[in-house]
Design a protein around this motif. Structure first.
Motif, short mmCIF file in Angstrom:
data_model
loop_
_atom_site.label_atom_id
_atom_site.label_comp_id
_atom_site.label_asym_id
_atom_site.label_seq_id
_atom_site.Cartn_x
_atom_site.Cartn_y
_atom_site.Cartn_z
N VAL A 1 13.40 -5.07 -6.51
CA VAL A 1 11.93 -5.78 -5.28
C VAL A 1 10.88 -5.24 -6.15
CG1 VAL A 1 11.72 -3.19 -4.54
CG2 VAL A 1 10.16 -4.85 -3.43
N ALA A 2 10.07 -6.71 -6.69
CA ALA A 2 8.99 -6.27 -7.50
C ALA A 2 7.90 -5.74 -7.09
CB ALA A 2 8.52 -7.82 -7.29
N VAL A 3 7.38 -4.95 -8.19
CA VAL A 3 6.10 -3.86 -7.90
C VAL A 3 4.98 -4.33 -8.70
CG1 VAL A 3 5.75 -1.62 -8.86
CG2 VAL A 3 8.05 -1.81 -8.07
N THR A 4 3.74 -4.18 -7.93
CA THR A 4 2.89 -4.41 -8.96
C THR A 4 1.99 -3.08 -9.12
OG1 THR A 4 0.67 -5.52 -7.94
CG2 THR A 4 1.23 -4.43 -6.15
N SER A 5 1.16 -3.09 -9.64
CA SER A 5 0.31 -2.04 -10.65
C SER A 5 -0.58 -1.46 -9.71
CB SER A 5 -0.06 -2.21 -11.90
OG SER A 5 -0.35 -3.42 -11.69
N GLY A 6 -1.22 -2.52 -8.55
CA GLY A 6 -2.43 -1.51 -7.70
C GLY A 6 -2.09 -3.00 -7.22
N ARG A 7 -2.94 -2.54 -5.54
CA ARG A 7 -3.49 -3.58 -4.79
C ARG A 7 -4.81 -2.84 -3.19
NH1 ARG A 7 0.23 -4.67 0.53
NH2 ARG A 7 -1.38 -4.87 1.30
N GLU A 8 -4.93 -4.08 -2.93
CA GLU A 8 -5.83 -2.82 -1.61
C GLU A 8 -5.12 -3.23 -0.50
OE1 GLU A 8 -9.57 -5.09 -0.89
OE2 GLU A 8 -10.52 -4.40 -2.80
N VAL A 9 -5.44 -1.54 0.14
CA VAL A 9 -5.05 -1.30 1.90
C VAL A 9 -6.40 -1.20 2.52
CG1 VAL A 9 -3.44 0.10 2.93
CG2 VAL A 9 -2.69 -0.48 0.52
N GLY A 10 -6.97 -1.63 3.70
CA GLY A 10 -7.42 -1.57 4.63
C GLY A 10 -9.01 -1.60 3.93
N ALA B 1 -4.64 2.27 -7.17
CA ALA B 1 -3.69 1.43 -7.93
C ALA B 1 -3.12 2.70 -9.11
CB ALA B 1 -4.82 2.48 -9.59
N LEU B 2 -1.62 1.93 -8.27
CA LEU B 2 -0.36 2.77 -7.83
C LEU B 2 0.67 1.93 -8.05
CD1 LEU B 2 -1.32 5.51 -5.05
CD2 LEU B 2 -1.06 6.19 -8.01
N PRO B 3 1.50 2.28 -9.03
CA PRO B 3 2.84 1.03 -8.79
C PRO B 3 3.03 1.30 -7.08
CG PRO B 3 3.49 3.19 -9.85
CD PRO B 3 2.14 2.60 -9.62
N MET B 4 3.76 0.14 -6.79
CA MET B 4 3.59 -0.55 -4.90
C MET B 4 4.23 -1.76 -5.01
SD MET B 4 0.03 0.47 -3.43
CE MET B 4 -1.26 -0.10 -4.48
N VAL B 5 5.65 -1.64 -4.22
CA VAL B 5 6.04 -2.69 -3.99
C VAL B 5 4.82 -4.08 -3.11
CG1 VAL B 5 7.81 -1.88 -3.09
CG2 VAL B 5 5.95 -2.30 -1.25
N ASP B 6 4.94 -4.92 -4.16
CA ASP B 6 5.07 -5.92 -3.95
C ASP B 6 4.52 -6.49 -2.39
OD1 ASP B 6 2.92 -7.67 -4.88
OD2 ASP B 6 3.28 -8.97 -6.18
N VAL B 7 4.29 -6.68 -1.89
CA VAL B 7 4.28 -6.51 -0.51
C VAL B 7 2.64 -7.27 0.35
CG1 VAL B 7 5.15 -6.19 2.06
CG2 VAL B 7 5.71 -5.07 0.34
N HIS B 8 3.07 -8.91 0.43
CA HIS B 8 1.99 -9.36 0.40
C HIS B 8 2.04 -9.42 2.78
CE1 HIS B 8 -1.18 -11.90 1.25
NE2 HIS B 8 -0.92 -13.05 1.67
N THR B 9 1.29 -9.54 3.33
CA THR B 9 1.14 -9.59 5.07
C THR B 9 0.00 -10.38 5.19
OG1 THR B 9 1.94 -7.17 4.75
CG2 THR B 9 0.76 -7.53 6.56
N VAL B 10 0.71 -11.01 6.36
CA VAL B 10 -0.31 -12.40 6.71
C VAL B 10 -0.21 -11.85 8.65
CG1 VAL B 10 -0.38 -13.86 5.22
CG2 VAL B 10 1.39 -14.01 6.63
N GLY B 11 -0.47 -12.39 9.08
CA GLY B 11 -0.85 -12.36 10.70
C GLY B 11 -0.28 -13.31 11.32
#
Lengths: 503, 653
Positions: free
Chosen positions: B296-305, B310-320
């Motif tokens: 699974v691809a891991v990104t170096s950072g993203r926004e949550v809420g 700024a942490l390695p996280m699985v690169d999951v994109h969520t849509v409603g």
């Protein structure tokens, strides 16, 4: 022409939006300058073959109205597959000189392929060769003081980049390698947009694509009309000022709502002046369209149709529709904010900081351009947010660690300017304080507003605090430039937003 | 045997992997204390396998404790120590407003209010300390903080590079507030750029006390039951001990989706696809992840809420977009689906619980894709007449026929999900046409082929255990620590020795934390041309030559952006190291031959046809067909065919 059903329409909107977003991603990611990459001071859009804007990626509102003018300026030219045009002339499709636009016609495949439309991208370049590093001079009086003027010119001919032209343009600017890289990023973005438009045409057919874009524009128009109809009919007026070096310039708006249409008339506003607060009409249009979206349907697809129900009147030769060779550096960044204020104010909004607080620093080794957030005006049902860009801009700040790594600068303070928001039933947002120290000799240039006149509140709310510019503790004028020596400290305190309702 | 337990919004799933079999347990989630639902699901799985708690050799847990606390604002009372003059950074953010045209839309409130911000008299620059830390003053300020501080975040300018002051400040906190949790920025997220690092450190401090309490309660319950201690899935897809997870609340914010993404990568690899897209679609949302090289691809950072991590996280994109997404006509006359959802209550009109607006599930029922006579997971019976009425009302509004409208709802929802797939592929410079679409979750397999067609993808993988795939992913996950350090090396300073030293520093820390001296070390280098502000991660040898990095980066840059720049100076911004031990392999199981259960009328696109209805099992299949998987339905339109085995149905066109 066949109409699209409600399903095909929604699918078409998604496809156009995805294509523009992808162009934006390519541009921001592949550019070299902090201005485009960190601050995302750039826009991308797709147009139909008639030059109507089909969709724009949502980056910066100030580019809204200005992209169509750019495409209009090359529309009548002889286009071939693989061409690309470059321009920044404010009086031929541009806004101010640092915003360079690249436009690529998109053709069907094959030798006799018809013109499908245009992909366009615009980026704010960190320098375009003015005397003052950063090319945002505080005191320019004619366009040629502000840098290299590029009339609409073919930069790529049938896939062949005109290296001579490119070098003749970039060699007159600072950091020519970075300029070239950013322009190549714009070309790459347009290529992506062109490929997506072509893929769409091949998938659904050229005729259906044409019909789809036409229907997209009609759709956006219907949405805007539906919301304008909800505004009360009648006339409203607003007045405001710009803080020119020679004194205040007065702007006046008469806004009339008639059914589903709006007319914004700036006829009684100041004539163009000898400074650089002048705007080409495209900038005035951008600001009006921005404010109208805020007042009507914030989610309407950004395309030509959304703006059909709006008429804007600004006489030629006035500050808001200036003639060559007026200087325009501050028109795009500051006057545009005031135009948006006039429209929002006419409809009863408390106003935000009303300035982008443009700061440019540089010498022959580097240029650094930054705009700063401040207080937003309060809404009737919510406080105004603090420390944000309030209107025509929405760029990110430069991280302090990036600033200290790349430039001979040291950050002294970056904080919320407490107490600067106007009080009210809902208070205005707070401004910010940003103070930096020069570590070597450099030039500074400040283009700021709302230093003499505070952002007004509404419905009994108090105004926000006006901003301040300080050099080693001494107050500077709203427009100022000069030299910083090692150890000199420049401090900006940005305005707070106006409050809404009596507290 | 190994055990995986995944806590979802509605149900908690347990998967127990024994030699040759997969056993499952399902229990309602218990938001008040998730450990209650966890133990109920574990009991059920153990009973199904006829196993005892002591038989479990490994127990991996994915949860939503940190996510929920962050999104709902239920965080610990947190203070911040920051460099004097820069204590407001969390509130200032990056100065962009969240919505361009809604002027009063606000960013989330800062977690640390002004009265709990402490200004440390100190300063470092890029090249070292320029003003020593006044520890005594700091202790005085910490002593005068308001009562009740449970956690303290320490983030100083340039602390990722010169961590001495952060360490001293953390010691001062420990002296003055001995009961408070402390998170330092260099240890939590040792990366360049102060706002993202500070916001991450604050989140870490604010979540850690909650996580420690939760994992403490869980440990009590597992010990009582005779079950071994849990390991915890991190947002990065790595797995660590409960003690390590409890010390860093920010590391588990995406623990839940990470399990699903890891499982999708496994499912793809099992089906012979190294590169793919994971699509987990449920009732209200759709999580999309990217699989490259079997991982699974891991990104170096993203926004949550609205807050950056700024942490390695699985690169999951969520849509409603989910089964419950409501279809509607907008002011311009276009048909839209979502983001409003009917949720689980009242749910789609066909649930017969009072919902009247047409949803994606209602449209699927009208078109025969779902079986009106078979209840859904959780025993919900479907009311076809109610679905037809709801869709019919919208059709009248749009001036279309009901069936045409139902097909349109699916097209629009499909376009929405295809756009989510574009975000993790096209916008990252990856062509989705060469990827396999791994669809799971209650609604994923139903829409997979339509999404694949929209994107020009030719291969769909639907795991048989779609409904509990996330829990299975946990059971088979590798033990892994992901570490990062910003080094900012360019020009002559970028030499083989400095790079290898940075990798070894991180690898040693990872091996220590895992207690595994022989663990595999994988290195990724975040590189850029000097002057660029985004980095590209390039995988490489743990002891690379700078010239190797140069050519790998030039190639990656050209791939992604269409050009490379041989004249530009290369800069190594950060070194990322994953230290990993392999997880369990699910034993190959045999399956019964597939069974044909009957036939029904289904509308695919514009046409109705007779589709075979199949139960899962071994064998070839050809569209039009419907495969009833446990907990989900796989739609196979005409033009698609494939093969089913015990693990998955693999479709191609």
């Amino acid at each position: 022409m066949s109409r699209l059903d409600p399903i095909a329409l929604q699918v078409m909107l998604g496809a156009l939006r995805a294509a523009c977003d992808e162009m934006g991603v390519v541009l921001v990611r592949s550019a070299h300058s902090a201005n485009v990459k960190e601050r995302r001071d750039a826009s991308t859009a797709l147009f139909d073959a008639g030059g109507q804007m089909a969709m724009q990626a949502e980056h910066i509102p100030v580019h809204l109205g200005a992209m169509p003018s750019a495409v209009a300026s090359v529309l009548a030219e002889d286009h071939r597959p693989g061409d690309a045009w470059i321009l920044n002339d404010p009086f031929a499709g541009g806004t101010h000189l640092p915003d360079i636009t690249v436009i690529s016609p998109v053709f069907e495949r094959g030798a006799r392929g018809a013109l499908l439309g245009f992909a366009a991208s615009r980026a704010h370049h960190a320098d375009v060769g003015a005397l003052e590093p950063g090319s945002m001079p505080a005191d320019s009086t004619t366009l040629s003081d502000e840098g290299v003027v590029i009339a609409p010119t073919r930069l790529v001919a049938a896939g062949e980049l005109d290296r001579e032209l490119l070098e003749s343009v970039t060699s007159r600017m600072r950091a020519p390698r970075q300029r070239e890289a950013d322009l190549r990023a714009q070309l790459a973005a347009n290529r992506t947009g062109g490929e997506r438009l072509l893929a769409l045409a091949e998938r659904i057919g050229v005729e259906r694509l044409r019909a789809g874009i036409a229907e997209t524009l009609d759709y956006a128009e219907r949405r805007t009309r539906a919301r304008i109809a909800e505004l009360d009919d009648g006339e409203r007026c607003a007045e405001d000022v710009l803080e020119a070096p020679e004194g205040d310039l007065h702007l006046t708006l008469r806004a009339a709502v008639r059914g589903e249409e709006v007319e914004l008339d700036f006829t009684a506003s100041a004539a163009q002046h000898a400074g650089n607060l002048n705007c080409p009409l495209s900038v005035t249009l951008s600001a009006c369209w921005f404010a109208l979206r805020v007042l009507t349907d914030p989610d309407v697809p950004p395309c030509a149709g959304a703006y059909r129900p709006v008429a804007v009147v600004a006489p030629e030769g006035s500050l808001l529709n200036a003639r060559r060779p007026a200087a325009v550096a501050a028109g795009n960044v500051e006057t545009s904010s005031r135009v948006a204020d006039l429209v929002l104010g006419a409809f009863g909004h408390a106003l935000g900081q009303g300035t982008m607080n443009n700061l440019t620093l540089g010498n022959e080794r580097f240029t650094y351009y930054e705009t700063l957030g401040g207080g937003q005006g309060a809404c009737a049902d919510a406080d105004g947010p603090s420390a944000v860009h309030v209107a025509m801009s929405n760029t990110l700040n430069t991280p302090l660690e990036a600033l200290e790594l790349e430039f001979p600068l040291r950050a002294i303070e970056y904080s919320v300017r407490r107490g600067s928001g106007g009080r009210g039933a809902h208070s205005g947002g707070e401004g910010v304080v940003r103070e930096i120290e020069a570590l070597e000799e450099m030039r500074y240039s400040l283009i700021t507003e709302r230093r003499r006149h505070p952002p007004p509140g509404a419905a009994g709310g108090e105004p926000g605090a006006p901003g301040r510019n300080l050099l080693n503790g001494e107050e500077l004028a709203p427009k100022a430039s000069g030299t910083l020596r090692p150890g000199d400290r420049l401090r900006l305190e940005t305005p707070g937003g106006g409050g809404h309702g009596e507290s | 045997m190994v055990l995986g337990v995944d806590v979802g919004g509605t149900f908690t799933d347990a998967v127990l992997l024994t030699s040759g079999a997969v056993h499952t347990g399902k229990a309602p989630s218990t938001p008040g204390d998730q450990s209650e639902g966890v133990m109920a699901a574990v009991d059920e799985a153990l009973r199904a396998a006829n196993a005892a708690p002591a038989d479990v050799e490994r127990f991996v847990h994915g949860m939503t404790v940190a996510t929920n606390a962050l999104l709902e604002g239920r965080t610990a009372c947190t203070a911040l120590v920051a460099t004097e003059g820069f204590t407001d950074l969390e509130e200032l953010g990056r100065q962009a407003r969240p919505e361009l045209y809604r002027l009063c839309a606000a960013h989330p409130e800062p977690i640390v209010p002004a009265q709990r911000r402490v200004a440390a008299a100190e300063r470092s620059g890029s090249d070292g300390v320029s003003k020593p830390l006044d520890t005594e003053a700091l202790e005085r300020q910490l002593g005068s903080l308001p009562e009740g501080v449970e956690a303290v975040a320490v983030c100083l300018l340039w602390g990722f590079r010169h961590p001495g002051h952060e360490r001293s400040a953390a010691e001062a906190v420990a002296r003055v507030l001995p009961d408070a949790h402390v998170s330092t920025s260099h240890e939590t997220a040792g990366v360049f750029r102060e706002y993202e690092r500070l916001a991450t450190t604050v989140i870490d401090a604010a979540l850690s006390p909650l996580l420690r309490r939760y994992l403490g309660r869980l440990a009590e319950r597992t010990r009582e039951a005779g079950l071994r201690d849990a390991e915890v899935m991190l947002s990065s897809g790595g797995v660590v001990s409960a003690a390590t997870a409890a010390a860093h609340g920010a590391w588990t914010v995406l623990s839940g989706p990470a399990g699903g993404a890891v499982a999708a990568a496994r499912a793809a690899a099992t089906a012979g696809a190294q590169d793919g897209v994971g699509l987990d679609m449920g009732g209200t949302s759709c999580d999309v992840s990217l699989i490259t090289g079997g991982r699974v691809a891991v990104t170096s950072g993203r926004e949550v809420g609205g807050r950056p991590l700024a942490l390695p996280m699985v690169d999951v994109h969520t849509v409603g977009a989910g089964g419950g997404s409501i279809a509607w006509r907008d002011a311009g006359g276009a048909l839209r689906a979502g983001p409003r959802s009917a949720g689980a209550d009242p749910g789609p009109a066909c649930y017969g619980r009072g919902g009247t607006e047409p949803t994606v599930t209602d449209a699927s029922l009208v078109l025969g894709l779902l079986d009106a006579d078979a209840p859904l997971a959780g025993g919900v019976a479907l009311d076809r007449a109610a679905a037809t009425d709801a869709v019919g009302r919208l059709a009248a509004e749009l001036g279309l026929e009901a069936e045409q409208t139902a097909a349109g709802i699916l097209r629009v929802a499909t376009a929405e999900m295809a756009q989510a797939v574009r975000v993790v592929t096209v916008e990252r410079g990856i062509d989705p046409r060469n990827l396999a679409l791994v669809a799971f979750g209650g609604a994923g397999p139903l829409h997979a082929t339509a999404i694949a067609e929209e994107l020009g993808m030719a291969r769909v993988v639907a795991p048989v255990v779609s409904g509990v795939l996330s829990a299975l992913g946990l059971a088979v996950s590798e033990r892994r620590r992901d570490l990062v350090e910003s080094v900012l090396l360019a020009g002559a300073a970028l030499d083989a020795g400095s790079i290898a030293a940075a990798v070894e520093r991180l690898a040693e820390r990872g091996r220590d934390e895992l207690g595994a001296p022989d663990a595999e070390v994988r290195a990724t280098y975040d590189l850029r041309y000097e002057g660029q502000a985004f980095e590209l991660g390039v995988g490489g040898d743990p002891r690379p030559e700078p010239s190797e990095l140069r050519s790998a980066f030039d190639e990656a840059h050209a791939d992604r952006y269409g050009y490379h720049d041989p004249g530009a100076v290369l800069e190594l911004v950060s070194v990322r190291v994953a230290v990993a031990l392999p997880g369990a392999e699910p034993a190959p199981a045999s399956a019964e031959p597939a069974q044909r259960r009957g036939e029904r009328r289904v509308r695919f696109g514009a046409d109705w046809c007779d589709a075979a209805v199949l139960a899962p099992g071994e064998g070839d299949l050809e569209g039009p067909a419907i495969v009833q998987l446990p907990g989900s339905t796989l739609a196979v339109p005409p033009g698609w065919s494939g093969r089913a085995d015990a693990q998955a149905v693999v479709l191609e066109r």
